[in-house]
Structures are given as structure tokens and as C-alpha cells.
Design a protein around this motif. Structure first.
Motif, PDB file in Angstrom:
ATOM      1  N   TRP A 123       0.870  -1.153   0.034  1.00 24.66           N
ATOM      2  CA  TRP A 123      -0.082   0.097   0.153  1.00 24.66           C
ATOM      3  C   TRP A 123       0.703   1.008   0.053  1.00 24.66           C
ATOM      4  CZ3 TRP A 123      -3.457  -2.391   4.295  1.00 24.66           C
ATOM      5  CH2 TRP A 123      -4.546  -3.019   3.655  1.00 24.66           C
ATOM      6  N   GLY A 124       2.041   1.183   0.577  1.00 27.26           N
ATOM      7  CA  GLY A 124       2.883   2.326   0.857  1.00 27.26           C
ATOM      8  C   GLY A 124       3.364   2.565  -0.626  1.00 27.26           C
ATOM      9  N   VAL A 125       3.779   1.736  -1.311  1.00 27.63           N
ATOM     10  CA  VAL A 125       4.303   2.015  -2.687  1.00 27.63           C
ATOM     11  C   VAL A 125       3.272   2.581  -3.667  1.00 27.63           C
ATOM     12  CG1 VAL A 125       5.349   0.606  -4.649  1.00 27.63           C
ATOM     13  CG2 VAL A 125       6.018   0.035  -2.522  1.00 27.63           C
ATOM     14  N   ILE A 126       1.951   1.797  -3.645  1.00 22.25           N
ATOM     15  CA  ILE A 126       1.128   2.361  -4.476  1.00 22.25           C
ATOM     16  C   ILE A 126       0.722   3.782  -4.118  1.00 22.25           C
ATOM     17  CG2 ILE A 126      -1.251   1.888  -5.370  1.00 22.25           C
ATOM     18  CD1 ILE A 126      -0.574  -1.252  -4.607  1.00 22.25           C
ATOM     19  N   PHE A 127       0.399   3.733  -2.966  1.00 22.31           N
ATOM     20  CA  PHE A 127       0.003   5.218  -2.238  1.00 22.31           C
ATOM     21  C   PHE A 127       0.695   6.234  -2.647  1.00 22.31           C
ATOM     22  CE2 PHE A 127      -1.290   8.388   0.521  1.00 22.31           C
ATOM     23  CZ  PHE A 127      -2.477   8.199   0.827  1.00 22.31           C
ATOM     24  N   PHE A 128       2.021   6.182  -2.759  1.00 21.07           N
ATOM     25  CA  PHE A 128       2.871   7.171  -2.867  1.00 21.07           C
ATOM     26  C   PHE A 128       3.022   7.640  -4.048  1.00 21.07           C
ATOM     27  CE2 PHE A 128       6.065   8.185   1.030  1.00 21.07           C
ATOM     28  CZ  PHE A 128       4.982   7.892   1.646  1.00 21.07           C
ATOM     29  N   ASP A 129       3.030   6.678  -5.002  1.00 21.11           N
ATOM     30  CA  ASP A 129       3.086   6.739  -6.569  1.00 21.11           C
ATOM     31  C   ASP A 129       1.704   7.308  -6.796  1.00 21.11           C
ATOM     32  OD1 ASP A 129       4.250   5.661  -9.326  1.00 21.11           O
ATOM     33  OD2 ASP A 129       2.300   5.124  -9.427  1.00 21.11           O
ATOM     34  N   ALA A 130       0.688   7.010  -6.393  1.00 20.85           N
ATOM     35  CA  ALA A 130      -0.535   7.426  -6.719  1.00 20.85           C
ATOM     36  C   ALA A 130      -0.584   9.294  -6.479  1.00 20.85           C
ATOM     37  CB  ALA A 130      -1.761   6.924  -6.135  1.00 20.85           C
ATOM     38  N   CYS A 131      -0.198   9.435  -5.443  1.00 21.58           N
ATOM     39  CA  CYS A 131      -0.273  10.876  -4.849  1.00 21.58           C
ATOM     40  C   CYS A 131       0.823  11.747  -5.627  1.00 21.58           C
ATOM     41  CB  CYS A 131       0.494  10.741  -3.448  1.00 21.58           C
ATOM     42  SG  CYS A 131      -0.611  10.289  -2.235  1.00 21.58           S
ATOM     43  N   GLU A 132       2.006  10.957  -6.163  1.00 21.03           N
ATOM     44  CA  GLU A 132       2.909  11.637  -7.010  1.00 21.03           C
ATOM     45  C   GLU A 132       2.299  12.003  -8.401  1.00 21.03           C
ATOM     46  OE1 GLU A 132       6.565  13.585  -7.863  1.00 21.03           O
ATOM     47  OE2 GLU A 132       5.534  13.032  -5.926  1.00 21.03           O
ATOM     48  N   ARG A 133       1.536  11.046  -8.927  1.00 22.74           N
ATOM     49  CA  ARG A 133       0.852  11.188 -10.158  1.00 22.74           C
ATOM     50  C   ARG A 133      -0.389  11.644 -10.167  1.00 22.74           C
ATOM     51  NH1 ARG A 133       4.001   7.972 -14.036  1.00 22.74           N
ATOM     52  NH2 ARG A 133       5.507   6.483 -12.822  1.00 22.74           N
ATOM     53  N   ARG A 134      -0.959  12.038  -9.099  1.00 24.52           N
ATOM     54  CA  ARG A 134      -2.383  12.387  -8.739  1.00 24.52           C
ATOM     55  C   ARG A 134      -3.381  11.594  -9.444  1.00 24.52           C
ATOM     56  NH1 ARG A 134      -2.226  17.763  -6.891  1.00 24.52           N
ATOM     57  NH2 ARG A 134      -0.273  18.589  -7.248  1.00 24.52           N
ATOM     58  N   ARG A 135      -3.062  10.515  -9.125  1.00 25.44           N
ATOM     59  CA  ARG A 135      -4.066   9.231  -9.537  1.00 25.44           C
ATOM     60  C   ARG A 135      -5.089   8.978  -8.480  1.00 25.44           C
ATOM     61  NH1 ARG A 135       0.024   5.134 -12.897  1.00 25.44           N
ATOM     62  NH2 ARG A 135       0.565   6.309 -14.734  1.00 25.44           N
ATOM     63  N   ILE A 179      -6.095 -10.608  -1.590  1.00 27.20           N
ATOM     64  CA  ILE A 179      -5.994  -9.053  -1.809  1.00 27.20           C
ATOM     65  C   ILE A 179      -4.186  -8.814  -1.613  1.00 27.20           C
ATOM     66  CG2 ILE A 179      -6.157  -6.963  -0.752  1.00 27.20           C
ATOM     67  CD1 ILE A 179      -8.892  -7.856   0.250  1.00 27.20           C
ATOM     68  N   THR A 180      -3.608  -9.694  -0.794  1.00 30.20           N
ATOM     69  CA  THR A 180      -2.305  -9.435  -0.845  1.00 30.20           C
ATOM     70  C   THR A 180      -1.460  -9.727  -2.039  1.00 30.20           C
ATOM     71  OG1 THR A 180      -2.486 -10.052   1.568  1.00 30.20           O
ATOM     72  CG2 THR A 180      -0.040  -9.910   0.774  1.00 30.20           C
ATOM     73  N   VAL A 181      -1.807 -10.895  -2.584  1.00 31.73           N
ATOM     74  CA  VAL A 181      -1.122 -11.033  -3.714  1.00 31.73           C
ATOM     75  C   VAL A 181      -1.386 -10.052  -4.927  1.00 31.73           C
ATOM     76  CG1 VAL A 181      -1.135 -12.887  -5.790  1.00 31.73           C
ATOM     77  CG2 VAL A 181      -1.139 -13.630  -3.561  1.00 31.73           C
ATOM     78  N   CYS A 182      -2.697  -9.593  -4.843  1.00 35.71           N
ATOM     79  CA  CYS A 182      -2.955  -8.673  -6.065  1.00 35.71           C
ATOM     80  C   CYS A 182      -2.303  -7.367  -5.857  1.00 35.71           C
ATOM     81  CB  CYS A 182      -4.529  -8.416  -6.042  1.00 35.71           C
ATOM     82  SG  CYS A 182      -5.554  -9.777  -6.544  1.00 35.71           S
ATOM     83  N   MET A 183      -2.222  -6.914  -4.719  1.00 41.76           N
ATOM     84  CA  MET A 183      -1.616  -5.644  -4.157  1.00 41.76           C
ATOM     85  C   MET A 183      -0.071  -5.828  -4.559  1.00 41.76           C
ATOM     86  SD  MET A 183      -3.587  -3.216  -3.436  1.00 41.76           S
ATOM     87  CE  MET A 183      -5.338  -3.080  -3.487  1.00 41.76           C
ATOM     88  N   GLY A 184       0.523  -6.904  -4.175  1.00 45.10           N
ATOM     89  CA  GLY A 184       1.783  -7.199  -4.344  1.00 45.10           C
ATOM     90  C   GLY A 184       2.152  -7.181  -5.791  1.00 45.10           C
ATOM     91  N   VAL A 185       1.403  -7.692  -6.665  1.00 44.18           N
ATOM     92  CA  VAL A 185       1.689  -7.605  -8.062  1.00 44.18           C
ATOM     93  C   VAL A 185       1.521  -6.192  -8.504  1.00 44.18           C
ATOM     94  CG1 VAL A 185       0.800  -8.094 -10.621  1.00 44.18           C
ATOM     95  CG2 VAL A 185       0.900  -9.794  -8.539  1.00 44.18           C
ATOM     96  N   TRP A 186       0.757  -5.566  -8.074  1.00 48.55           N
ATOM     97  CA  TRP A 186       0.666  -3.947  -8.550  1.00 48.55           C
ATOM     98  C   TRP A 186       1.793  -3.153  -8.072  1.00 48.55           C
ATOM     99  CZ3 TRP A 186      -4.341  -0.756  -6.713  1.00 48.55           C
ATOM    100  CH2 TRP A 186      -4.271   0.698  -7.265  1.00 48.55           C
ATOM    101  N   ALA A 187       2.041  -3.256  -6.944  1.00 47.44           N
ATOM    102  CA  ALA A 187       3.116  -2.704  -6.259  1.00 47.44           C
ATOM    103  C   ALA A 187       4.446  -2.952  -7.157  1.00 47.44           C
ATOM    104  CB  ALA A 187       3.268  -2.963  -4.835  1.00 47.44           C
ATOM    105  N   PHE A 188       4.572  -4.192  -7.427  1.00 47.36           N
ATOM    106  CA  PHE A 188       5.773  -4.653  -8.090  1.00 47.36           C
ATOM    107  C   PHE A 188       5.851  -3.946  -9.665  1.00 47.36           C
ATOM    108  CE2 PHE A 188       7.723  -7.426 -11.445  1.00 47.36           C
ATOM    109  CZ  PHE A 188       8.894  -7.599 -10.917  1.00 47.36           C
ATOM    110  N   PHE A 189       5.029  -3.793 -10.181  1.00 51.01           N
ATOM    111  CA  PHE A 189       4.994  -2.986 -11.506  1.00 51.01           C
ATOM    112  C   PHE A 189       4.893  -1.683 -11.377  1.00 51.01           C
ATOM    113  CE2 PHE A 189       3.098  -7.239 -13.031  1.00 51.01           C
ATOM    114  CZ  PHE A 189       4.194  -7.575 -13.884  1.00 51.01           C
TER     115      PHE A 189
END
Length: 248
Positions: free
Chosen positions: A157-169, A203-213
Motif C-alpha cells: 500500500w505504501g508503494v502504490i499510495f506514494f506513486d498515486a499521490c505523486e502522479r495524482r491518480r 488481496i495481498t497477492v493482487c496488491m503485491g503484483v500491483w506494487a511490483f509493476f
């Protein structure tokens, strides 16, 4: 192991990001506990159904406060990143935003996992045996797996959240908050552990794949890691002749 391999050897990551992030999570937990404590004492404590509803309400408030403090921490790190870039020799921050996101999410997950499992470990000392009154004997092992999932989820969540804040997604931010709420809500299905652990790990696997990419990963990197082969660097490095100026 994630902490030792990625952040333990970098003092800046430990002091500026990890400890400060853990403090932010503790403040969010304190505020959520305070709200739940006040709501319980202002309500009818003899009404079991109402108290159960307040417990769910407290969990939802805790999740929302955690995400609010995650956003506040992102804003703080952006200011710190500008300061680090100012004092660096090349004018760039020595730590990238992806590193900040990963380490802050990991520290968030570790402190959350510690507080989730510390009371369980304390109760495991005794007296009594789990399951002696017909309850599930798998309480401790499922609690351990649930804590591990929560630690990994906070990292992702930290990886996805920071990237979303940076890109305003903002839709990504909404998905992170929603998945956090769903994960927290699934724990209320216990002691029906299959109904809670299986969806949480999906949910953990899905979020892990999302954070990886999101962090820049690719299938090529996975194959390269599994093959343990290094690509030959055929580039030619050109160096100019530098002369040291004579001292006056």
C-alpha cells in the motif's frame, strides 16, 4: 528479513523514514482508540449489539486515520526530499521516492504487526490452552499468518499510495483505502478463518503484483533474477583528460 536486507544498513532510512513513520502510525492508533473509547462510554454499554457495531466503527475510523496519516507523511517526505536535494553535492536527493515509499510502508507494517500480535503472544503464556472450550485450536497460527499479510499489505500500500499521490491518480488512492477497509472488515469473520484468510491473501497477492509493476518491475526482471545471469555491458566509457589547476 525485508528490513535487514533493504533498510538496516542505511542510517538515513532508519532515522528519517522508519522511526518517524512508526511514530505517525502510533499517533493514528492513539486518535482512533480515543474516538472509540469516548463513543463506548457515551453509549449504552449493556447493549452488546451496539458495542459490536461501535467496534466495527472504531476499526473503520482507525483505517481512515491511518490512510490520512499516510498522506500527511507523504507531504512531509516531499519537504524532506527537497531539503536533502538542497544539501547534496549534485543537487539531487540521495533517496528516491520509491525507496521512501517502500521503507515507510514496511515500517508502517512492522509497527502495525507488532501491535497486532503482542497481546496474542502475551496471552499465549497462559494460563489455559486454546481450544479447551471447543474453540479453534488454530488461533495462534492463523493470527501469525494474518499479521504477516498485514505487514506485506502495508508495504505494498505504501508503494502504490506514494506513486498515486505523486502522479495524482486519485482512483488508485481510493482503491488502496477501499482494500484496507475490506481487509480490516474481513477480520470480523473470525473465528471462521477460511472466510477471512483466503480473501485477505488474495488481496495481498493482487496488491503485491500491483506494487511490483508500480515500482518499475517487469517480467524481464523476474526472468533475469531467476536465471542469475548478468547482462554484458558493451557500452564504451569515454573519459576526458582532466588537469588539476596549479596552486597560486
Amino acid at each position: 528479513s525485508l528490513w535487514i536486507l533493504s533498510a538496516a544498513g542505511v542510517p538515513c532510512l532508519i532515522l528519517l523514514f522508519s522511526l518517524l513513520r512508526a511514530f505517525f502510525w502510533l499517533v493514528s492508533l492513539l486518535l482512533a482508540s480515543l474516538i472509540w473509547f469516548i463513543s463506548v462510554h457515551l453509549s449504552d454499554q449493556g447493549n452488546a449489539r451496539l458495542q459490536y457495531g461501535l467496534l466495527i466503527f472504531g476499526a473503520a475510523v482507525s483505517v481512515l486515520l491511518q490512510e490520512a496519516f499516510r498522506f500527511a507523511y507523504f507531504k512531509l517526505l516531499k519537504k524532506a526530499d527537497e531539503g536533502l536535494a538542497t544539501i547534496s553535492e549534485d543537487g539531487r536527493s540521495p533517496i528516491s521516492l520509491k525507496q521512501m515509499a517502500y521503507v515507510s510502508g514496511l515500517s508502517f507494517g512492522i509497527i502495525s504487526g507488532v501491535f497486532s500480535v503482542i497481546n496474542i503472544l502475551a496471552d499465549s503464556i497462559g494460563p489455559g490452552i486454546v481450544g479447551i472450550h471447543g474453540d479453534s485450536p488454530y488461533y495462534f497460527i492463523t493470527s501469525a499468518f494474518l499479521t504477516m499479510a498485514v505487514v506485506l499489505l502495508h508495504t505494498f500500500w505504501g508503494v502504490i499510495f506514494f506513486d498515486a499521490c505523486e502522479r495524482r491518480r486519485y482512483w488508485c488512492l481510493g482503491l488502496v483505502v477501499t482494500s484496507h477497509l475490506v481487509t480490516s472488515g474481513l477480520t470480523f469473520l473470525n473465528p471462521w478463518y477460511v472466510a477471512s484468510l483466503v480473501p485477505i491473501y488474495i488481496i495481498t497477492v493482487c496488491m503485491g503484483v500491483w506494487a511490483f509493476f508500480t515500482a518499475g518491475g517487469s517480467f524481464h526482471n523476474i526472468l533475469k533474477c531467476l536465471s542469475c545471469k548478468q547482462e554484458d555491458d558493451s557500452r564504451v566509457m569515454m573519459y576526458s583528460a582532466l588537469q588539476v589547476p596549479f596552486e597560486d
